[in-house]
Design a protein around this motif. Structure first.
Motif, mmCIF file in Angstrom:
data_model
loop_
_atom_site.group_PDB
_atom_site.id
_atom_site.type_symbol
_atom_site.label_atom_id
_atom_site.label_comp_id
_atom_site.label_asym_id
_atom_site.label_seq_id
_atom_site.Cartn_x
_atom_site.Cartn_y
_atom_site.Cartn_z
ATOM 1 N N ARG A 106 38.902 25.070 37.712
ATOM 2 C CA ARG A 106 39.409 26.354 38.201
ATOM 3 C C ARG A 106 38.279 27.217 38.760
ATOM 4 O O ARG A 106 38.471 27.951 39.722
ATOM 5 C CB ARG A 106 40.161 27.099 37.094
ATOM 6 N N LEU A 107 37.085 27.110 38.167
ATOM 7 C CA LEU A 107 35.951 27.864 38.671
ATOM 8 C C LEU A 107 35.567 27.383 40.073
ATOM 9 O O LEU A 107 35.270 28.190 40.955
ATOM 10 C CB LEU A 107 34.770 27.735 37.710
ATOM 11 N N ALA A 108 35.619 26.080 40.298
ATOM 12 C CA ALA A 108 35.347 25.545 41.635
ATOM 13 C C ALA A 108 36.404 26.035 42.626
ATOM 14 O O ALA A 108 36.085 26.374 43.776
ATOM 15 C CB ALA A 108 35.291 24.021 41.605
ATOM 16 N N ASP A 109 37.657 26.089 42.195
ATOM 17 C CA ASP A 109 38.715 26.619 43.057
ATOM 18 C C ASP A 109 38.454 28.084 43.394
ATOM 19 O O ASP A 109 38.657 28.522 44.529
ATOM 20 C CB ASP A 109 40.085 26.488 42.383
ATOM 21 N N LEU A 110 37.980 28.846 42.409
ATOM 22 C CA LEU A 110 37.664 30.253 42.644
ATOM 23 C C LEU A 110 36.547 30.390 43.678
ATOM 24 O O LEU A 110 36.607 31.250 44.560
ATOM 25 C CB LEU A 110 37.267 30.941 41.339
ATOM 26 N N LEU A 111 35.537 29.534 43.605
ATOM 27 C CA LEU A 111 34.458 29.589 44.589
ATOM 28 C C LEU A 111 34.979 29.309 45.994
ATOM 29 O O LEU A 111 34.534 29.918 46.966
ATOM 30 C CB LEU A 111 33.336 28.621 44.217
ATOM 31 N N TRP A 112 35.923 28.390 46.124
ATOM 32 C CA TRP A 112 36.517 28.106 47.436
ATOM 33 C C TRP A 112 37.225 29.353 47.971
ATOM 34 O O TRP A 112 37.060 29.728 49.136
ATOM 35 C CB TRP A 112 37.504 26.935 47.331
ATOM 36 N N VAL A 113 38.010 29.997 47.119
ATOM 37 C CA VAL A 113 38.727 31.205 47.528
ATOM 38 C C VAL A 113 37.735 32.319 47.870
ATOM 39 O O VAL A 113 37.915 33.042 48.857
ATOM 40 C CB VAL A 113 39.724 31.641 46.431
ATOM 41 N N LEU A 114 36.676 32.450 47.093
ATOM 42 C CA LEU A 114 35.669 33.469 47.386
ATOM 43 C C LEU A 114 34.972 33.202 48.720
ATOM 44 O O LEU A 114 34.638 34.140 49.455
ATOM 45 C CB LEU A 114 34.640 33.550 46.258
#
Length: 100
Positions: free
Chosen positions: A68-76
């Protein structure tokens, strides 16, 4: 912590327009750095999965958190591009022939 990251994801996704196709990463300097961090985090996630299969990861939360943290970085990264009024470049455009 997983729930906290998921809440951040939901908050950012609600305020932005997500691309509908794969995009070329790194349209801006900030998004390029976020994509690099995401790449490193995905590598850590793969290693954690390997360790988990060997029974070396205590508890069930590490791998979902990394994911989920990697997904957050993509969104950021997409948010950083939009903050600079840049639209992500599609990885493939319609009608463009494939190479290889």
């Amino acid at each position: 912590m997983v729930a906290g990251v998921e809440q951040l994801l939901a908050d950012f996704e609600a305020r932005m327009q997500l691309p509908r196709e794969f995009v070329v990463p790194g349209e801006t300097r900030a998004s390029a750095f976020l994509e690099l961090a995401r790449t490193i985090l995905r590598r850590a996630e793969r290693r954690a999965v390997t360790l988990d299969r060997a029974g070396l990861v205590p508890g069930p939360h590490l791998i979902p958190y990394l994911n989920r943290l990697a997904d957050l970085l993509w969104v950021l990264a997409r948010t950083a591009e939009q903050a600079e009024s840049r639209q992500p470049t599609a990885a493939r455009t319609a009608g463009r022939p494939r190479r290889g």
